[in-house]
Design a protein around this motif. Structure first.
Motif, PDB file in Angstrom:
ATOM      1  N   ASP A  14     -50.210  -2.871   2.145  1.00  0.00           N
ATOM      2  CA  ASP A  14     -49.497  -4.061   1.707  1.00  0.00           C
ATOM      3  C   ASP A  14     -49.280  -4.944   2.925  1.00  0.00           C
ATOM      4  O   ASP A  14     -49.329  -4.479   4.063  1.00  0.00           O
ATOM      5  CB  ASP A  14     -48.158  -3.666   1.094  1.00  0.00           C
ATOM      6  CG  ASP A  14     -47.615  -4.715   0.146  1.00  0.00           C
ATOM      7  OD1 ASP A  14     -48.246  -5.789   0.013  1.00  0.00           O
ATOM      8  OD2 ASP A  14     -46.568  -4.473  -0.473  1.00  0.00           O
ATOM      9  N   LEU A  17     -44.129  -8.054   5.489  1.00  0.00           N
ATOM     10  CA  LEU A  17     -43.417  -9.301   5.196  1.00  0.00           C
ATOM     11  C   LEU A  17     -42.670  -9.866   6.396  1.00  0.00           C
ATOM     12  O   LEU A  17     -42.030 -10.912   6.284  1.00  0.00           O
ATOM     13  CB  LEU A  17     -42.473  -9.085   4.017  1.00  0.00           C
ATOM     14  CG  LEU A  17     -43.191  -8.753   2.701  1.00  0.00           C
ATOM     15  CD1 LEU A  17     -42.183  -8.550   1.593  1.00  0.00           C
ATOM     16  CD2 LEU A  17     -44.189  -9.821   2.344  1.00  0.00           C
ATOM     17  N   ARG A  39     -41.672  -0.072   1.558  1.00  0.00           N
ATOM     18  CA  ARG A  39     -41.408  -1.515   1.497  1.00  0.00           C
ATOM     19  C   ARG A  39     -41.463  -2.002   0.058  1.00  0.00           C
ATOM     20  O   ARG A  39     -40.630  -2.800  -0.370  1.00  0.00           O
ATOM     21  CB  ARG A  39     -42.432  -2.248   2.367  1.00  0.00           C
ATOM     22  CG  ARG A  39     -42.359  -3.766   2.333  1.00  0.00           C
ATOM     23  CD  ARG A  39     -41.090  -4.321   2.949  1.00  0.00           C
ATOM     24  NE  ARG A  39     -41.008  -4.036   4.343  1.00  0.00           N
ATOM     25  CZ  ARG A  39     -41.092  -4.943   5.295  1.00  0.00           C
ATOM     26  NH1 ARG A  39     -41.274  -6.207   5.004  1.00  0.00           N
ATOM     27  NH2 ARG A  39     -40.976  -4.596   6.543  1.00  0.00           N
ATOM     28  N   ALA A  40     -42.419  -1.517  -0.720  1.00  0.00           N
ATOM     29  CA  ALA A  40     -42.542  -1.930  -2.119  1.00  0.00           C
ATOM     30  C   ALA A  40     -41.334  -1.478  -2.936  1.00  0.00           C
ATOM     31  O   ALA A  40     -40.817  -2.234  -3.766  1.00  0.00           O
ATOM     32  CB  ALA A  40     -43.834  -1.377  -2.714  1.00  0.00           C
ATOM     33  N   ARG A  42     -38.299  -0.849  -1.774  1.00  0.00           N
ATOM     34  CA  ARG A  42     -37.145  -1.652  -1.337  1.00  0.00           C
ATOM     35  C   ARG A  42     -37.180  -3.052  -1.959  1.00  0.00           C
ATOM     36  O   ARG A  42     -36.172  -3.551  -2.468  1.00  0.00           O
ATOM     37  CB  ARG A  42     -37.134  -1.750   0.181  1.00  0.00           C
ATOM     38  CG  ARG A  42     -35.839  -2.346   0.698  1.00  0.00           C
ATOM     39  CD  ARG A  42     -35.845  -2.456   2.212  1.00  0.00           C
ATOM     40  NE  ARG A  42     -35.702  -3.855   2.495  1.00  0.00           N
ATOM     41  CZ  ARG A  42     -36.492  -4.570   3.272  1.00  0.00           C
ATOM     42  NH1 ARG A  42     -37.480  -4.027   3.896  1.00  0.00           N
ATOM     43  NH2 ARG A  42     -36.277  -5.844   3.462  1.00  0.00           N
ATOM     44  N   ASN A  43     -38.350  -3.691  -1.948  1.00  0.00           N
ATOM     45  CA  ASN A  43     -38.466  -5.027  -2.527  1.00  0.00           C
ATOM     46  C   ASN A  43     -38.210  -5.015  -4.026  1.00  0.00           C
ATOM     47  O   ASN A  43     -37.586  -5.936  -4.562  1.00  0.00           O
ATOM     48  CB  ASN A  43     -39.852  -5.607  -2.240  1.00  0.00           C
ATOM     49  CG  ASN A  43     -40.015  -5.992  -0.801  1.00  0.00           C
ATOM     50  OD1 ASN A  43     -39.044  -6.176  -0.075  1.00  0.00           O
ATOM     51  ND2 ASN A  43     -41.247  -6.106  -0.355  1.00  0.00           N
ATOM     52  N   LEU A  46     -34.418  -4.654  -4.648  1.00  0.00           N
ATOM     53  CA  LEU A  46     -33.642  -5.835  -4.267  1.00  0.00           C
ATOM     54  C   LEU A  46     -33.994  -7.076  -5.089  1.00  0.00           C
ATOM     55  O   LEU A  46     -33.361  -8.111  -4.932  1.00  0.00           O
ATOM     56  CB  LEU A  46     -33.832  -6.120  -2.781  1.00  0.00           C
ATOM     57  CG  LEU A  46     -33.250  -5.053  -1.840  1.00  0.00           C
ATOM     58  CD1 LEU A  46     -33.553  -5.407  -0.393  1.00  0.00           C
ATOM     59  CD2 LEU A  46     -31.759  -4.889  -2.060  1.00  0.00           C
ATOM     60  N   THR A  47     -34.995  -6.978  -5.956  1.00  0.00           N
ATOM     61  CA  THR A  47     -35.388  -8.097  -6.800  1.00  0.00           C
ATOM     62  C   THR A  47     -34.547  -8.103  -8.069  1.00  0.00           C
ATOM     63  O   THR A  47     -34.328  -7.069  -8.686  1.00  0.00           O
ATOM     64  CB  THR A  47     -36.881  -7.979  -7.185  1.00  0.00           C
ATOM     65  OG1 THR A  47     -37.656  -7.988  -5.996  1.00  0.00           O
ATOM     66  CG2 THR A  47     -37.314  -9.122  -8.072  1.00  0.00           C
ATOM     67  N   ARG A  52     -39.244 -13.123 -10.055  1.00  0.00           N
ATOM     68  CA  ARG A  52     -40.682 -13.206  -9.785  1.00  0.00           C
ATOM     69  C   ARG A  52     -41.357 -14.079 -10.829  1.00  0.00           C
ATOM     70  O   ARG A  52     -41.279 -13.830 -12.016  1.00  0.00           O
ATOM     71  CB  ARG A  52     -41.316 -11.817  -9.793  1.00  0.00           C
ATOM     72  CG  ARG A  52     -40.901 -11.003  -8.620  1.00  0.00           C
ATOM     73  CD  ARG A  52     -41.790  -9.821  -8.465  1.00  0.00           C
ATOM     74  NE  ARG A  52     -41.306  -8.981  -7.379  1.00  0.00           N
ATOM     75  CZ  ARG A  52     -41.870  -7.853  -7.025  1.00  0.00           C
ATOM     76  NH1 ARG A  52     -42.934  -7.424  -7.650  1.00  0.00           N
ATOM     77  NH2 ARG A  52     -41.381  -7.148  -6.035  1.00  0.00           N
TER      78      ARG A  52
END
Length: 126
Positions: A14, A17, A39-40, A42-43, A46-47, A52
């Protein structure tokens, strides 16, 4: 005739960021393997739902719990939100546990997420 099984290593990647530039290629550095999945996850957590574009159902709405009372119901709801979000939207992981702890005097809620990556024996804590 024998069929030979081939063990394929699934390597996930990925974009980083932080947009750090690679020193030789000048491209954006990629996160790979476990770091990409962390990271995916966590994102995704937090979304918020609706953030999106073209994917309005993705998200956990965890930020709605920021100013709620710090009691057992809030902790259970946070654990459920994270668990259901990962089960629905992150097919690369198998969720083992989500544990929420609160420190009301410091206004802190800690979430510990334990998961394993599919097709590997790695267990990761986030």
């Amino acid at each position: 005739m024998q069929v030979q099984r081939i063990n394929r290593k699934y390597d996930y990647s990925d974009l980083d960021l932080d947009f750090i530039r690679h020193p030789t290629t000048n491209d954006v550095v990629k996160k790979t393997g476990i770091e990409a999945i962390k990271r995916a996850v966590r994102n995704l957590i937090l979304t918020n739902t609706g953030e999106r574009m073209f994917q309005p159902a993705i998200g956990s709405n965890l930020s709605r719990q920021l100013f709620e009372l710090a009691d057992n119901d809030t902790l259970d709801l946070a654990e459920d939100l994270v668990g259901s979000t990962l089960r629905l939207f992150e097919p690369r992981v198998r969720l083992i546990s989500v544990i929420a702890n609160v420190m009301p005097d410091m206004n802190i809620m800690n979430l510990t997420i334990v998961f394993s990556i599919l097709n590997t024996s790695n267990t990761t804590t986030l």
